[in-house]
Design a protein around this motif. Structure first.
Motif, PDB file in Angstrom:
ATOM      1  N   THR A 116     -31.831-125.059 -12.483  1.00 22.55           N
ATOM      2  CA  THR A 116     -32.906-126.230 -11.755  1.00 22.55           C
ATOM      3  C   THR A 116     -32.001-125.609 -10.675  1.00 22.55           C
ATOM      4  OG1 THR A 116     -33.750-128.133 -13.141  1.00 22.55           O
ATOM      5  CG2 THR A 116     -32.645-128.682 -10.593  1.00 22.55           C
ATOM      6  N   GLU A 117     -30.191-125.639 -10.187  1.00 22.32           N
ATOM      7  CA  GLU A 117     -29.612-125.499  -9.428  1.00 22.32           C
ATOM      8  C   GLU A 117     -30.477-123.686  -9.024  1.00 22.32           C
ATOM      9  OE1 GLU A 117     -25.636-127.769 -10.441  1.00 22.32           O
ATOM     10  OE2 GLU A 117     -25.608-125.773 -11.040  1.00 22.32           O
ATOM     11  N   LEU A 118     -30.297-122.849  -9.980  1.00 18.98           N
ATOM     12  CA  LEU A 118     -30.680-121.746  -9.075  1.00 18.98           C
ATOM     13  C   LEU A 118     -32.014-121.794  -8.970  1.00 18.98           C
ATOM     14  CD1 LEU A 118     -30.341-119.071  -9.315  1.00 18.98           C
ATOM     15  CD2 LEU A 118     -31.578-118.239 -11.511  1.00 18.98           C
ATOM     16  N   ALA A 119     -33.144-122.092  -9.228  1.00 14.98           N
ATOM     17  CA  ALA A 119     -34.270-122.229  -8.544  1.00 14.98           C
ATOM     18  C   ALA A 119     -34.361-122.821  -7.372  1.00 14.98           C
ATOM     19  CB  ALA A 119     -35.805-122.906  -9.351  1.00 14.98           C
ATOM     20  N   VAL A 120     -33.317-123.743  -7.165  1.00 20.29           N
ATOM     21  CA  VAL A 120     -33.591-124.557  -5.810  1.00 20.29           C
ATOM     22  C   VAL A 120     -32.326-123.787  -4.635  1.00 20.29           C
ATOM     23  CG1 VAL A 120     -32.522-126.750  -4.673  1.00 20.29           C
ATOM     24  CG2 VAL A 120     -33.358-126.226  -7.009  1.00 20.29           C
TER      25      VAL A 120
ATOM     26  N   ALA B 260     -42.110-124.880 -12.977  1.00 20.19           N
ATOM     27  CA  ALA B 260     -40.995-123.913 -11.872  1.00 20.19           C
ATOM     28  C   ALA B 260     -41.365-124.698 -10.541  1.00 20.19           C
ATOM     29  CB  ALA B 260     -41.508-122.233 -11.522  1.00 20.19           C
ATOM     30  N   THR B 261     -42.626-125.085 -10.540  1.00 26.91           N
ATOM     31  CA  THR B 261     -42.476-126.290  -9.000  1.00 26.91           C
ATOM     32  C   THR B 261     -42.060-127.296  -8.557  1.00 26.91           C
ATOM     33  OG1 THR B 261     -45.180-125.379  -9.582  1.00 26.91           O
ATOM     34  CG2 THR B 261     -44.246-127.123  -7.902  1.00 26.91           C
ATOM     35  N   PRO B 262     -41.284-127.963  -9.049  1.00 21.43           N
ATOM     36  CA  PRO B 262     -40.698-129.616  -8.286  1.00 21.43           C
ATOM     37  C   PRO B 262     -38.640-128.954  -7.750  1.00 21.43           C
ATOM     38  CG  PRO B 262     -41.125-129.898 -10.259  1.00 21.43           C
ATOM     39  CD  PRO B 262     -41.398-128.634 -10.632  1.00 21.43           C
ATOM     40  N   ALA B 263     -38.370-128.056  -8.616  1.00 22.88           N
ATOM     41  CA  ALA B 263     -37.349-127.349  -8.198  1.00 22.88           C
ATOM     42  C   ALA B 263     -37.007-126.645  -7.630  1.00 22.88           C
ATOM     43  CB  ALA B 263     -36.071-126.843  -9.421  1.00 22.88           C
ATOM     44  N   ALA B 264     -38.390-125.332  -7.696  1.00 27.75           N
ATOM     45  CA  ALA B 264     -38.504-124.550  -6.328  1.00 27.75           C
ATOM     46  C   ALA B 264     -38.909-125.011  -4.552  1.00 27.75           C
ATOM     47  CB  ALA B 264     -39.897-123.525  -6.596  1.00 27.75           C
ATOM     48  N   VAL B 265     -39.714-125.898  -5.347  1.00 29.96           N
ATOM     49  CA  VAL B 265     -40.323-126.900  -3.269  1.00 29.96           C
ATOM     50  C   VAL B 265     -38.749-127.308  -2.862  1.00 29.96           C
ATOM     51  CG1 VAL B 265     -41.522-128.742  -3.165  1.00 29.96           C
ATOM     52  CG2 VAL B 265     -41.933-127.097  -4.083  1.00 29.96           C
ATOM     53  N   TYR B 266     -38.070-128.252  -3.950  1.00 28.47           N
ATOM     54  CA  TYR B 266     -36.980-128.884  -3.432  1.00 28.47           C
ATOM     55  C   TYR B 266     -36.018-127.862  -2.367  1.00 28.47           C
ATOM     56  CZ  TYR B 266     -32.987-132.171  -2.222  1.00 28.47           C
ATOM     57  OH  TYR B 266     -32.203-132.788  -2.036  1.00 28.47           O
ATOM     58  N   GLY B 267     -36.141-126.716  -3.133  1.00 22.32           N
ATOM     59  CA  GLY B 267     -34.823-126.153  -2.546  1.00 22.32           C
ATOM     60  C   GLY B 267     -35.280-124.427  -1.570  1.00 22.32           C
ATOM     61  N   ALA B 268     -37.101-124.890  -1.039  1.00 24.28           N
ATOM     62  CA  ALA B 268     -37.447-124.781   0.010  1.00 24.28           C
ATOM     63  C   ALA B 268     -37.309-125.280   1.115  1.00 24.28           C
ATOM     64  CB  ALA B 268     -39.294-124.271   0.126  1.00 24.28           C
TER      65      ALA B 268
ATOM     66  N   LEU C 222     -34.935-127.797   1.688  1.00 25.74           N
ATOM     67  CA  LEU C 222     -34.167-127.734   2.167  1.00 25.74           C
ATOM     68  C   LEU C 222     -34.086-126.741   2.801  1.00 25.74           C
ATOM     69  CD1 LEU C 222     -32.244-128.604  -0.898  1.00 25.74           C
ATOM     70  CD2 LEU C 222     -31.948-130.175   0.492  1.00 25.74           C
ATOM     71  N   ALA C 223     -34.296-126.027   3.156  1.00 26.42           N
ATOM     72  CA  ALA C 223     -34.330-124.284   4.172  1.00 26.42           C
ATOM     73  C   ALA C 223     -34.863-124.660   5.481  1.00 26.42           C
ATOM     74  CB  ALA C 223     -34.157-123.455   3.659  1.00 26.42           C
ATOM     75  N   GLY C 224     -35.846-126.410   5.343  1.00 27.21           N
ATOM     76  CA  GLY C 224     -36.797-126.868   6.562  1.00 27.21           C
ATOM     77  C   GLY C 224     -37.933-125.617   6.271  1.00 27.21           C
TER      78      GLY C 224
ATOM     79  N   LEU D 182     -35.846-135.302   4.879  1.00 31.68           N
ATOM     80  CA  LEU D 182     -36.820-133.621   5.391  1.00 31.68           C
ATOM     81  C   LEU D 182     -37.682-133.719   6.045  1.00 31.68           C
ATOM     82  CD1 LEU D 182     -34.836-132.166   2.252  1.00 31.68           C
ATOM     83  CD2 LEU D 182     -33.961-131.269   4.154  1.00 31.68           C
ATOM     84  N   GLU D 183     -37.816-132.664   6.554  1.00 29.95           N
ATOM     85  CA  GLU D 183     -39.085-132.636   7.366  1.00 29.95           C
ATOM     86  C   GLU D 183     -39.994-132.652   6.082  1.00 29.95           C
ATOM     87  OE1 GLU D 183     -40.529-133.173   9.837  1.00 29.95           O
ATOM     88  OE2 GLU D 183     -38.825-134.279  11.046  1.00 29.95           O
ATOM     89  N   ARG D 184     -41.327-133.591   6.246  1.00 32.73           N
ATOM     90  CA  ARG D 184     -42.477-132.441   4.973  1.00 32.73           C
ATOM     91  C   ARG D 184     -43.195-131.517   5.664  1.00 32.73           C
ATOM     92  NH1 ARG D 184     -47.884-133.141   3.059  1.00 32.73           N
ATOM     93  NH2 ARG D 184     -48.059-134.198   1.563  1.00 32.73           N
TER      94      ARG D 184
END
Length: 486
Positions: free
Chosen positions: A111-115, A144-152, A154-156, A216-218
């Motif tokens: 999870t951490e790596l994906a985020v 992969a989707t939930p963790a990947a989307v959260y990481g993206a 966080l970067a706006g 975060l901005e959606r």
């Protein structure tokens, strides 16, 4: 926090750069396109492996170190750095350290790596300009989707684009993650009945600790569809409605939707598409959401046709895949560009190449995994596993199988032998295309697998060795600065 479902026309890009392959649409390409004011898009596929391998290459240029320093939860970023970074890079021919495979069971390191990986790619794409940046995911890779989307997020990231399936769960996922709430999606498990629900998710609190960050901005969600029927299905309910559509035709690169009805092949072995496979743009326009047309629309005439049909603009992939900022290795990029402009390049829509089960565009280039001789020499294995399918085992547990893995292994897991014929390992092949292919302990190096769209005509209108800005300028022409009505 929630994006306006019908944003003002002035807020919309006319041009979307396609999110291609693994790392072909990397942060350099997306940043170059976004810097022109259009929508640059990073490919979100397998960014966990991309980050891990780039760190093991020593992080040339220090870009990833800069991105990880900006990650809002420093302890998490530092764990990733310590786990994967190799000062000076691993020796040539040495295998990359593996990353945890996708699965239903919670795994903190995965999870951490994906985020962090998705944060880093979007962060770097957004540096130095105020243009919009999107990220492209495959619905097929649900794990992969939930963790990947959260990481993206966080970067706006400004836009999430989702194809290769029906992204009906993504609007709710974006809503939850914008508030840093725990979020999950239901995962399709072959063999499970309607009473058995399997899910995967991410709990942001495990990353940020006791103090909840500001909301975060959606991002806006653009669903990639091939039919007006699917667009209408997604738009009919608020909980599944995206913020717009990318309507993709069968000539677009990468995966395409199969033809409706019985699969029929032409003399070259490619799927035959008919009138039923053409999306009715009038019906899509009537839904009241902005849409972009993709697959064969590159060029001023294609853009004019799209605008006349009521589209906001177009999505273009192939022209950007071969520009200087592309993530392809320089040798492959130049070979592809030479073949495309010299009219000697063949791109096949292969109905059986992808383990995902969708037709997939494969470039016939000597020395690559498209060739039967090259691929026959490849040891058959599945060690990355992003396209593995969860299935229900006889004991009720969930297992994972891929039709590109060893045939006897796939059959032991209940798979059909017919599903294994001519399957290519897209995961490993696409990494080879960007210079991050695995080297095996026995000295075997993964050959690259390449994909482009089948409409190559627009490339003749570009300079010999062009940039992303050249593509944007040529595409928009007299339309530069204008915006179409949604």
């Amino acid at each position: 926090m929630i994006a306006d479902p019908a944003p003002a026309a002035s807020a919309l890009p006319m041009l979307i750069q396609g999110g291609m392959g693994v790392g072909v649409s990397g942060w350099r390409l997306a940043r170059a396109v976004s810097g022109t004011g259009q929508l640059g898009v990073v490919s979100g596929v397998a960014l966990d492996v991309v980050l891990a391998r780039r760190l093991q290459r020593g992080d040339p240029g220090g870009h990833l170190r800069r991105a990880l320093d900006a990650f809002p939860f420093p302890e998490v970023a530092e764990r990733i750095w310590e786990r994967y970074h190799v000062p000076g890079g691993i020796a040539p021919g040495r295998p990359y350290r593996p990353v945890p495979k996708l699965g239903l069971r919670p795994h903190r390191g995965r999870t951490e790596l994906a985020v962090v990986a998705n944060f880093a790619e979007v962060f770097l794409a957004k540096e130095g300009h105020d243009g919009p940046v999107g990220v492209n995911y495959l619905e097929k890779i649900q794990l992969a989707t939930p963790a990947a989307v959260y990481g993206a997020m966080l970067a706006g990231v400004d836009y999430v684009l989702m194809g290769a399936g029906i992204p009906s769960q993504i609007p709710a996922l974006l809503d939850a993650l914008a508030a840093h709430w725990p979020a999950e999606i239901t995962v399709t498990v072959t063999g499970a009945d309607s009473e058995q629900r399997h899910s995967t998710g991410v709990d942001p609190a495990t990353l940020y600790g006791p103090s909840r960050p500001h909301p975060l901005e959606r991002p806006r969600l653009l669903a990639i569809v091939s039919s007006d029927v699917l667009a209408a299905y997604l738009a009919r309910r608020p909980e599944t409605r995206p913020d717009g559509f990318v309507v993709e035709g069968p000539t677009a690169g990468g995966h395409s939707a199969p033809p409706r009805g019985r699969l029929r092949l032409d003399e070259a072995g490619e799927p035959l598409y008919g009138p039923r496979d053409r999306a009715d743009t009038a019906k899509i326009a009537a839904l009241g959401l902005p849409f972009w047309l993709a697959g064969g629309y590159a060029g001023p005439r294609g853009l004019a046709h799209a605008l006349a049909a009521g589209a906001t603009g177009i999505q273009v992939g192939t022209a950007f895949a071969l520009c200087r900022e592309s993530g392809l290795t320089e040798d492959l990029r130049r070979r592809l560009l030479s073949g495309a402009t010299g009219d000697t390049l063949t791109v096949r829509n292969d109905p059986g190449a992808s383990p995902a089960g969708f037709p997939f565009k494969v470039v016939d280039l000597p020395g690559t995994a498209a060739g039967a001789d090259v691929y026959a020499a490849r040891p058959r294995l599945c060690d990355l596993g992003h396209l593995r399918t969860p299935y229900l085992k006889a004991d009720g547990a969930v297992g994972y199988r891929c039709p590109a893995e060893p045939v006897d292994t796939y059959l032991r897991k209940g798979g059909l032998e017919s599903d294994t014929i001519n399957r290519r390992c897209l995961c490993n092949g696409l990494f080879g295309a960007i210079g991050l292919g695995q080297s095996r302990a026995d000295g075997y190096a993964e050959p690259p697998l390449l994909t482009l769209g089948q409409d190559l005509g627009f490339l003749h209108d570009l300079p010999p060795d062009y940039t992303a800005a050249d593509v944007v300028g040529r595409l928009l022409g007299a339309h530069r600065g204008e915006r179409a009505a949604p």
